[in-house]
Design an enzyme around this catalytic site. Structure first.
Site, PDB file in Angstrom:
ATOM      1  N   ASP A  77      50.285  37.836  44.497  1.00 32.07           N
ATOM      2  CA  ASP A  77      49.009  38.560  44.492  1.00 32.07           C
ATOM      3  C   ASP A  77      47.840  37.622  44.780  1.00 32.07           C
ATOM      4  O   ASP A  77      46.738  38.077  45.088  1.00 32.07           O
ATOM      5  CB  ASP A  77      48.789  39.240  43.135  1.00 32.07           C
ATOM      6  CG  ASP A  77      48.995  40.747  43.208  1.00 32.07           C
ATOM      7  OD1 ASP A  77      49.025  41.283  44.325  1.00 32.07           O
ATOM      8  OD2 ASP A  77      49.117  41.390  42.141  1.00 32.07           O
TER       9      ASP A  77
ATOM     10  N   LYS B 213      55.343  49.986  46.402  1.00 27.03           N
ATOM     11  CA  LYS B 213      55.745  48.590  46.595  1.00 27.03           C
ATOM     12  C   LYS B 213      57.268  48.463  46.613  1.00 27.03           C
ATOM     13  O   LYS B 213      57.836  47.729  47.447  1.00 27.03           O
ATOM     14  CB  LYS B 213      55.141  47.727  45.497  1.00 27.03           C
ATOM     15  CG  LYS B 213      53.624  47.628  45.564  1.00 27.03           C
ATOM     16  CD  LYS B 213      53.023  47.072  44.281  1.00 27.03           C
ATOM     17  CE  LYS B 213      51.494  47.087  44.345  1.00 27.03           C
ATOM     18  NZ  LYS B 213      50.863  46.696  43.065  1.00 27.03           N
TER      19      LYS B 213
ATOM     20  N   GLN C  11      51.022  44.230  37.302  1.00 30.84           N
ATOM     21  CA  GLN C  11      50.289  45.445  37.680  1.00 30.84           C
ATOM     22  C   GLN C  11      49.114  45.648  36.730  1.00 30.84           C
ATOM     23  O   GLN C  11      49.300  45.746  35.511  1.00 30.84           O
ATOM     24  CB  GLN C  11      51.227  46.649  37.637  1.00 30.84           C
ATOM     25  CG  GLN C  11      50.611  47.934  38.161  1.00 30.84           C
ATOM     26  CD  GLN C  11      50.369  47.880  39.660  1.00 30.84           C
ATOM     27  OE1 GLN C  11      51.193  47.363  40.407  1.00 30.84           O
ATOM     28  NE2 GLN C  11      49.232  48.399  40.077  1.00 30.84           N
TER      29      GLN C  11
END
Length: 919
Positions: A124, A55, A99
């Protein structure tokens, strides 16, 4: 015939290139702007580290400013939530992902942590708010989870239309299956979601024109299940044993690829299919979030609500009017005018400080229009400059729907408790709450008092210690042993360099260098730095200090000034940044050495401490008017002695916030010969700003006094001349207004005269003032009734200001402002001219410390005095602030209390904590 392979690597590369161009376009509009992404990780899992590195690499290629925020495995749920809240408040971050899984030794509620992310930064797409918006079809107002979003992009690449097709989704997770169902549904497919309990799974799969699999079971979907020609998207990532691989494992999807590609029309490989798209769509969501931020926070794009006034007749007292209106929560007002949450420090519900980092965010934005409000020469009757300033901004904002900021000074406690009263405006044109405005506010003046008196204490302490110690003893105490070593502080290093001593080791100085460094050798008779107090107290105008036996007979005459007359207040008003303030504070001259050298606060070693004391005071204070328009209240330099204008910082921030079509209205203290002249010659000189128009406030009754009307005594009824029509008296007094119009026009700026009307004024009197103002060169002259009607009563003034055009500014010679024949330098002033010229300060701007009650130096000379000589009794240097201020005539530097001060009426109700008797 085998299926066509849908390469996630190729499609994601196309997406990343498009995003890179989008970011470049953003930077062309604002070179300082970059989309910001934070990846928050708890623990140190190897698989998480791999995903995060992918990422961060993608973000760097696109131009996204990505940060890896790593918390230890010992992090608690509250520590994780605290970190999330900090990122939520950071305006430079537009995307935040947590995460998963959370690798902590403590139990952490993943759902709670996920939902703590601000929905507008949830790139997200996992918060309940974004999921809820997706489920009901609000696709343009949410973030779509990255994997399903990537799947839709891959489907679009096939050219197959989704509308009307049968779609089957295998899996119902919050991350893939459930949002994939919603996306396909809102793209007009007929969707079936299957899972581990679905009967005849193979039969359901066989009906699918579009098949998306995310069940997490290796090669579960067989090729013979798949409808011929179907689009197959495989989201699975599974590891199976494979002896041919070095690590003994192979990555496969949820679909048996070899058999499925013989049936399908299009199929994604694993790896190289959905995986790269997930990262690409995370970047796409981050860029989308940044675009939304820019769109929402365009400078000048306000979404402001206004407060409706409930006008009463007769108009109640100012405090009653103030309390009749409920202020908007200050954080709401801040948001309405484009301030970000991390740029605002709340001080209760009605006031806040604004962080200076907003200047950097807005530096490339165009300024709004700049208006300064001044007045005719004041009289005890009052002209209403503050009231007009507030009425004008209420008119421009609440009634004309223009972005507008008022920028006004913070009032001193001295006049508030003395004879003048408050400075929040009046009637239905006020800053509210007026008690907060007039009393303490956020403590800026107290900070100046503390800083100023620290300097005064440092001066006298240094003279005392130098008089009672040898050079060596003095040096050893100034550079004390610590851990067996002596070390110079940074400020002491600066002093050494100033002395031309290029050494940093205290043990290497010669005796001569030690003496030069340690001894300032201040001449006690040369000390110009005074102690201050923010209270009118005539008995502090001359004092003797050092009478305690501990001071060993060291006494000297001194005095107190009012706090707002401190040079530190002038520094605050004229500074442009924290660094600039630090430099100005360091340059302030407090005395002269016996050899004739200027002694600064940097020489005393106190300049750093002053900056610490002033670090919060430098931030402008946000308040509001009765009608809900924003106000910056910042700095309050004494208008007779210093330059009498609010801060440059407040004006500059406000000019950016209002946008190019908005207005910033600031007020200059006292008449145009005092505050306005200093506004142009000092404030504008240092700020680089130039006003578009000058508003000159006048009243019929004040002009009558300038025309020779009788003396007014406070508390006594007004003589009939002021409450009855008298055109001759008024006509004579208009000479003062004409002179002040002339003064303003000398600076090349159009003048609009605001005639602040009272109920005793007749139509003929108001018409006469407007007519004579226009004849005297005013761009326009309008009558105003904002005291009784709020912004509605200043509409004509607002329209006149809006129409006024900018004229090229020209320089003005000081004598033309006052109309004096000449000036007379008294001996002390002559000495200071020679001293300051020798010390290199002769080129600083001049800031006249003069009475505000007359164009001359004599307060009782009304109208336009002629044939007078202005006596200059002394000249003082505000080197840090950046000007010299001559003391004209008998101008005192601290006001005195009247026989009956206002404090007789002021008290606090201990039960309600309500302030009573204030105005």
């Amino acid at each position: 015939m085998s299926a066509q392979i849908i390469s996630g690597k190729e499609v994601s590369a196309q997406v990343r290139e498009r995003l890179r161009k989008d970011v470049e376009q953003m930077k062309l509009k604002d070179s300082n702007f970059r989309p910001g992404l934070v990846v928050l990780q708890v623990g140190d899992r190897d698989d998480s580290n791999l995903y995060i590195s992918m990422k961060l690499k993608a973000a760097a290629e696109i131009g996204i400013n990505a940060t890896h925020m790593r918390l230890p495995k010992t992090a608690t749920e509250e520590e994780v939530l605290h970190s999330i809240r900090e990122v939520n408040e950071n305006s430079s971050v537009h995307g935040l992902i947590v995460q998963l899984p959370l690798d902590s030794v403590h139990k952490i509620d993943t759902e709670k942590v996920t939902n703590a992310v601000a929905p507008e930064k949830d790139v997200d797409g996992l918060t309940s708010i974004n999921a809820g918006k997706l489920s009901r079809g609000d696709l343009g107002d949410c973030f779509i989870p990255c994997t399903p979003n990537g799947c839709m992009e891959l489907i679009r690449q096939t050219g197959v239309s989704v509308a009307g097709k049968r779609a089957v989704v295998i899996g119902r997770s919050k991350i893939v299956g459930a949002p994939m169902h919603d996306l396909l549904l809102w793209s007009h497919a007929t969707v079936t979601t299957c899972h581990s309990k679905t009967a005849d799974l193979a039969g359901e799969v066989g009906k699918a024109d579009i098949l998306v699999v995310g069940i997490g079971k290796a090669e579960m979907v067989k090729g013979e299940w798949i409808k011929k020609g179907a689009v197959v998207i495989d989201c699975g990532i599974n590891h199976i044993l494979d002896d041919t691989k070095a690590n003994g494992k192979r990555v496969v999807g949820d679909v048996h690829y070899a058999s499925a590609k013989e049936q399908a029309g299009f199929i994604t490989p694993v790896p190289g299919g959905v995986g790269p798209m997930t990262v690409a769509m995370l970047m796409a969501n981050t860029v989308l979030s940044a675009k939304r931020f820019l769109e929402t926070h365009q400078p000048g794009k306000w979404d402001i609500s206004y407060t409706k006034l409930n006008l009463q007749k007769p108009v109640p007292s100012d405090i009653v009017v103030s309390r009749s209106c409920v202020p908007k929560p200050i954080d709401r007002l801040a948001k309405e005018v484009g301030l970000l949450s991390d740029e605002v420090e709340l001080y209760g519900k009605t006031k806040a400080k604004v962080q200076l980092n907003i200047i950097k965010r807005l530096q490339s934005q165009p300024d709004g229009k700049y208006v300064v409000v001044t007045g005719i020469t004041p009289t005890p009757l009052g002209e209403g400059k503050s009231t007009t300033t507030i009425g004008l901004v209420q008119a421009l904002g609440a009634h004309m729907k223009l972005n507008v900021f008022a920028c006004v000074r913070q009032p001193s406690q001295g006049p508030t408790f003395g004879i003048k009263g408050g400075a929040a405006g009046g009637g239905y044109s006020q800053v509210i709450p007026m008690e907060e405005f007039n009393l303490h506010l956020t403590g800026d003046i107290h900070a100046i008092t503390a800083a100023n008196n620290l300097v005064a204490a440092a001066v006298d302490a240094r003279m005392f210690h130098e008089a009672t110690q040898s050079d060596k003893a003095l040096y050893n105490r100034l550079v004390p042993l610590s851990g067996g070593q002596r070390k110079f502080s940074p400020i002491q290093i600066h002093r050494l360099k100033k002395l031309g001593i290029d050494k940093t080791d205290p043990s290497t100085l010669t005796e001569e260098e030690i003496t030069r460094f340690a001894r300032l050798d201040i001449d006690p008779s040369s000390v110009t730095w005074q102690r201050v107090l923010d209270t009118n107290d005539r008995f502090l105008r001359k004092i003797t200090i050092g009478q305690a036996p501990t001071e060993k007979g060291y006494t000297r005459e001194a005095q107190f000034d009012i706090t707002v007359a401190s040079e530190i207040m002038a520094v605050l008003a004229l500074t442009s940044s924290l660094e600039d303030m630090r430099q100005r504070l360091a340059k302030m001259v407090v005395a002269t050495s016996r050899s004739g050298q200027p002694i600064t606060t940097e020489d005393l070693g106190v300049s750093g401490a002053l900056t610490v004391l002033m670090k919060d005071a430098i931030k402008p204070n946000l308040m509001q008017t009765l009608e809900g328009t924003p106000v910056f209240v910042h700095a309050g330099p004494f208008a007779n002695i210093a330059h009498g204008n609010s801060s440059i910082l407040a004006d500059k921030i406000a000019l950016k916030l209002v946008g190019p079509d908005g207005f910033v209205v600031t007020e200059a203290g006292f008449g145009a010969d005092i505050g306005m002249e200093k506004f142009f010659n000092i404030k504008c000189r240092y700020s680089g700003l130039r006003p578009h128009v000058v508003v000159l406030v006048a009243t019929v009754r004040a002009l009558k006094m300038h025309g020779g009307g009788p003396t007014v005594t406070a508390g006594m009824p007004l003589p009939k001349e002021y409450v009855e029509e008298n055109l001759d008296l008024l006509r004579n007094g208009c000479s003062n207004m004409r002179k002040q119009i002339e003064n303003a026009k000398h600076f090349g700026v159009p003048v609009v005269v605001a005639v602040n009307a009272f109920k005793t004024d007749t139509e003929a009197e108001l018409d006469l003032v407007c007519s004579m103002a226009k004849d005297g060169g005013a761009f326009d002259a309008v009558r105003c009734s904002h005291w009784a009607e709020g912004g509605a009563g200043a509409m004509a003034l607002g329209q006149a200001v809006q129409k006024a055009n900018v004229i090229v500014a020209i320089r003005i010679i000081a004598q033309k402002i006052y109309g004096a024949d000449d000036i007379e330098l008294l001996p002390e002033a002559q000495h200071k001219v020679e001293l300051y010229t020798k010390q290199g300060f002769g080129n600083l701007p001049i800031c006249m410390a003069k009475t505000h009650l007359s164009l001359s130096h004599e307060a009782d000379k009304k109208g336009v005095p002629t044939g007078f000589v202005v006596p200059i009794r002394d000249i003082r240097a505000s080197v840090g602030a950046g000007f010299l201020y001559p003391l004209v005539g008998t101008m005192p530097t601290i006001p005195g209390l009247p026989t009956r001060p206002c404090f007789y009426d002021i008290d606090l109700d201990p039960e309600t904590e309500q302030v009573n008797g204030l105005f």
